[in-house]
Design a protein around this motif. Structure first.
Motif, PDB file in Angstrom:
ATOM      1  N   LEU A  46      -2.330   8.710  -2.043  1.00 10.97           N
ATOM      2  CA  LEU A  46      -3.532   8.347  -2.791  1.00 10.97           C
ATOM      3  C   LEU A  46      -3.207   7.284  -3.831  1.00 10.97           C
ATOM      4  N   GLY A  47      -2.071   7.425  -4.497  1.00  8.94           N
ATOM      5  CA  GLY A  47      -1.658   6.414  -5.469  1.00  8.94           C
ATOM      6  C   GLY A  47      -1.436   5.062  -4.813  1.00  8.94           C
ATOM      7  N   ALA A  48      -0.818   5.081  -3.610  1.00  7.55           N
ATOM      8  CA  ALA A  48      -0.585   3.825  -2.896  1.00  7.55           C
ATOM      9  C   ALA A  48      -1.894   3.196  -2.445  1.00  7.55           C
ATOM     10  N   VAL A  49      -2.845   4.026  -1.996  1.00  6.33           N
ATOM     11  CA  VAL A  49      -4.151   3.528  -1.557  1.00  6.33           C
ATOM     12  C   VAL A  49      -4.896   2.909  -2.740  1.00  6.33           C
ATOM     13  N   GLU A  50      -4.895   3.586  -3.871  1.00  2.00           N
ATOM     14  CA  GLU A  50      -5.599   3.064  -5.041  1.00  2.00           C
ATOM     15  C   GLU A  50      -4.989   1.749  -5.522  1.00  2.00           C
ATOM     16  N   ARG A 105     -10.229  -2.918   3.113  1.00  2.57           N
ATOM     17  CA  ARG A 105     -10.763  -2.212   1.943  1.00  2.57           C
ATOM     18  C   ARG A 105     -11.648  -1.045   2.372  1.00  2.57           C
ATOM     19  N   ASP A 106     -12.506  -1.291   3.377  1.00  2.00           N
ATOM     20  CA  ASP A 106     -13.407  -0.227   3.832  1.00  2.00           C
ATOM     21  C   ASP A 106     -12.608   0.947   4.417  1.00  2.00           C
ATOM     22  N   ALA A 107     -11.547   0.621   5.179  1.00  2.00           N
ATOM     23  CA  ALA A 107     -10.721   1.693   5.770  1.00  2.00           C
ATOM     24  C   ALA A 107     -10.002   2.486   4.682  1.00  2.00           C
ATOM     25  N   LEU A 108      -9.509   1.778   3.660  1.00  3.45           N
ATOM     26  CA  LEU A 108      -8.801   2.467   2.579  1.00  3.45           C
ATOM     27  C   LEU A 108      -9.747   3.306   1.726  1.00  3.45           C
ATOM     28  N   LEU A 109     -10.978   2.846   1.548  1.00  2.00           N
ATOM     29  CA  LEU A 109     -11.950   3.651   0.802  1.00  2.00           C
ATOM     30  C   LEU A 109     -12.255   4.956   1.528  1.00  2.00           C
ATOM     31  N   LYS A 110     -12.334   4.862   2.846  1.00  2.00           N
ATOM     32  CA  LYS A 110     -12.567   6.071   3.649  1.00  2.00           C
ATOM     33  C   LYS A 110     -11.370   7.017   3.551  1.00  2.00           C
TER      34      LYS A 110
END
Length: 736
Positions: free
Chosen positions: A368-372, A439-444
């Motif tokens: 989650l930290g890496a995604v953010e 970005r859309d994939a990471l938000l999901k």
């Protein structure tokens, strides 16, 4: 401080240092961690191999390179110990699921050693990769190595149930561990059920995990109640036998083919043991044994003649050879707080599942930290894509472009840094589309991770799916199939009619130091035979070679020996403690021929006793049978043949008691009853059974004492008795 001397008691100093040594042995050498099932040396070997990139798909590297990295970076011990640990992880007959794939000579089931580490090569297996999976995602804690130059994992993520799947063995200070291997797919199914039913009993879990699954196969013949009790308490044992079949030959002949042997039994040593027993004529039904093994085990056992029943032949082998053996269960492990304790099956599986949840939470937070962080960078890219001309102008004209970009577009320090490091070729329309997709994939993905961290139910659902995947991955094919057959205990087999022992007279000599031997013939003088220096003649028994002998120890336990099995010849014999598991702190009370129609009066020094039938004193196992239970501080002291109808007891307080024999109960085992009430500090000095009609012969060679001579001391069982007459106490004084 140099020169500082501090006074302390020697006992305190020794205790403090010994405790530190003991804890070091327990924590850092001998006991496995319940979470990943590994000891520090095994954990360090796998981590060092991962750093060397020895993945299952990579090439092999010399084991000397691996051992060098392990002892140089993580494990400051001898290279031989590290190499032996690495070799064992690669032996498919030692571990159920090898963690290391070896290339070269890694030893054999015959007990052969592996080649030197400079000749062998290794790499990790898929099982080891599963144990290490996620270690780079902050799944576990790390600690500094012994020289503070590097770091090592405290525990592995453990996506594979290694503790139960591969088992463990170790001896620490004051404690030990012994865990048999199990089938990984069955462990995962049991764990899956425990997730669905957190209060499931051990008996229910055993419907998914029926018992050990040894790498060498064999047949488990323990009864189900014993298995349940062992897994509930974490302590017990499992009886396993070799797997065998009958191969028919010409003209009605046959041979037994052994294809699997019990776990941790060396094949070469097993054959040597059988050959030694054949030489000693302790296997009368066996003609020969041959080893025709290649990569698979094949032992050929030939009977003396074709009329022998194969089951009878194998039963004789199971009773005296390692073709049947016991594996101890002692699930003594380090829990999540590194506290050593014995766990039951349910606790072990629960601890592993809890560790998997901790790993899932830590990996999810790390991801989650890496995604953010990545989303923050992508938001910065999208912000500047709308104003590319302005970005280029600021970079060309500003002395501090980073600060100017942050102020102009409200960027963070991270976003501004990545914008400045962006390549010119990325400044195109197609790249902007890709960034929006990412970005859309990471938000999901972020939404899913946040939901997972917020919901315990979702986490256990994910762990359940992981268990299903592990069961499928490692539960199929040759590696995953169950190898050990779970069977019911065999019915007792009477071998007396099958094994014909030539009947001949024997004299059994038991020396004072406990050495026993059998000499052919009767009416022998023990004093004419040689004994070891410092030893002398003790008990002498005349019997037949077909008789059984009974040995009673001061701990109240009885042992049965076959006269035909006793050592013969002109030597000193063998220590009787080798033939029977007699504790070193116990003495021999009685040694007698076991006539199953007779009875004996067993009694303790404190004056308690009972009558036991000889048939109930027969013990089939080397460990014997506890017949006379003892109270604290008491010892068994008498084993007297029951003859006549009266009992006479004499205490060290010089009081005697005579009473009727029928006042004593006949029992199979127990504490017995009070024979004579003795004061504190007194003990039973003598005990006799005799016939009132024939009288009591107290001194050898004297005339029997009639009932009138015993009237003054006659009473009821459990009385204190009366002062013993002088003709009795003279002998008692010399005996005391």
């Amino acid at each position: 401080m140099a020169g500082h001397i501090e006074d302390t008691r020697l006992a305190d100093a020794l205790s403090e240092r010994y405790i530190a040594y003991a804890m070091s042995t327990i924590m850092a050498r001998s006991l496995p961690d319940v979470r990943d099932g590994m000891k520090p040396v095994h954990r360090r070997i796998l981590y060092a191999m991962r750093q060397l990139k020895l993945d299952p798909g990579a090439g092999f590297k010399k084991c000397a390179r691996v051992v060098g990295d392990v002892i140089g970076k993580f494990h400051p011990h001898g290279d031989a110990a590290v190499y032996e640990a690495l070799v064992r992880l690669a032996q498919d007959f030692a571990v159920r699921y090898p963690l290391v794939e070896g290339q070269g000579n890694f030893g054999s089931i015959d007990g052969d050693n592996a080649a030197a580490m400079r000749y062998t090569e290794s790499r990790l297996t898929a099982v080891a990769r599963a144990l290490l999976e996620g270690i780079e995602d902050d799944a576990v804690d790390f600690r500094p190595t012994y020289d503070n130059e590097d770091s090592e994992p405290v525990v592995l993520p453990g996506a594979f149930p290694n503790l139960l799947a591969n088992g463990a063995a170790g001896i620490a200070v004051g404690m030990a561990t012994s865990i048999p291997p199990h089938n990984a797919a069955e462990i995962c199914r049991a764990a899956r059920h425990l997730i669905d039913e957190p209060e499931a009993s051990v008996e229910t879990l055993l419907t998914f995990l029926p018992g050990p699954d040894f790498p060498t196969g064999g047949v488990l013949i323990e009864d189900r109640q014993s298995i349940i009790a062992a897994y509930e308490t974490g302590r017990g044992s499992f009886r396993t036998r070799a797997r065998w079949t009958v191969e028919q030959g010409r003209f009605g002949t046959w041979t037994v083919i052994v294809t699997e042997i019990p776990y941790q039994v060396q094949k070469s040593r097993l054959i040597e043991q059988i050959a030694e027993l054949m030489e000693q004529k302790k296997l009368p039904l066996l003609a020969d044994i041959r080893d025709e093994s290649t990569t698979d085990i094949r032992l050929v056992i030939e009977p003396k003649n074709k009329t022998v029943e194969p089951g009878i032949l194998m039963e004789t082998l199971f009773r005296v050879t390692a073709l049947e053996s016991r594996f101890s269960l002692n699930m003594n492990v380090l829990d999540a707080q590194c506290v050593p304790r014995v766990m039951g099956l349910r606790e072990v599986i629960r601890a592993w599942l809890d560790h998997r949840e901790v790993v899932l939470v830590r990996r999810s937070r790390h991801r989650l930290g890496a995604v953010e962080r990545r989303l923050e960078i992508l938001e910065g890219f999208l912000a500047v894509y709308l104003n590319l001309d302005e970005v280029i102008r600021i970079i060309r004209e500003s002395d501090e472009p980073k600060a100017a970009l942050m102020q102009a577009f409200s960027l963070s320090d991270l976003q501004a840094e990545y914008v400045l490091n962006m390549r010119l070729r990325s400044l195109r329309r197609l790249e902007e589309i890709e960034i929006r997709k990412e970005r859309d994939a990471l938000l999901k993905e972020k939404s899913g991770l946040e939901g997972l961290l917020a919901s315990e139910r979702k986490r256990w659902t994910r762990i359940g799916k992981e268990l299903d995947a592990t069961a499928k991955t490692f539960g199929e094919g040759v590696l995953g199939a169950r190898r050990t057959e779970i069977s019911v205990p065999p019915s007792p087999v009477d071998l007396s009619s099958a094994i014909q022992i030539e009947r001949e007279p024997l004299t059994v000599l038991l020396s004072r130091e406990g050495w026993v031997r059998a000499i052919k013939g009767h009416n022998l003088d023990p004093e004419t035979h040689r004994f070891k220096e410092g030893d002398a003649a003790g008990t002498s028994l005349e019997c037949q070679s077909t008789d059984r002998l009974c040995l009673m120890a001061s701990g109240g336990r009885v042992f049965t020996l076959k006269a035909a099995d006793l050592p013969r010849g002109r030597g000193f014999g063998q220590p009787i403690r080798i033939l029977a598991d007699l504790p070193q702190d116990e003495d021999i009370v009685s040694f007698l021929v076991l006539d199953e129609d007779g009875r004996h009066l067993l009694a303790t020094e404190a004056g308690r006793g009972m009558i036991v039938r000889n048939a109930d004193m027969a013990a089939e196992k080397r460990t014997g049978k506890q017949v006379l239970n003892l109270r604290e501080g008491d010892r068994a002291a008498f084993c007297v043949a029951v003859e006549g109808d009266r009992v006479l007891a004499l205490g060290s307080n010089r009081k005697a008691l005579c009473f009727a024999l029928d006042q004593l109960p006949e029992m199979t085992r127990g504490l017995g009853v009070a024979i004579q009430k003795l004061p504190v500090g007194a003990r039973l000095l003598d005990l006799r059974c005799f016939s009132a009609e024939e009288g009591l012969v107290w001194h050898t060679g004297q005339k029997p004492r009639a009932q009138n001579d015993l009237a003054v001391i006659t009473g009821k069982r459990g009385d204190q008795g009366k002062a013993a007459p002088q003709w009795m106490t003279r002998k008692a004084a010399t005996k005391a």
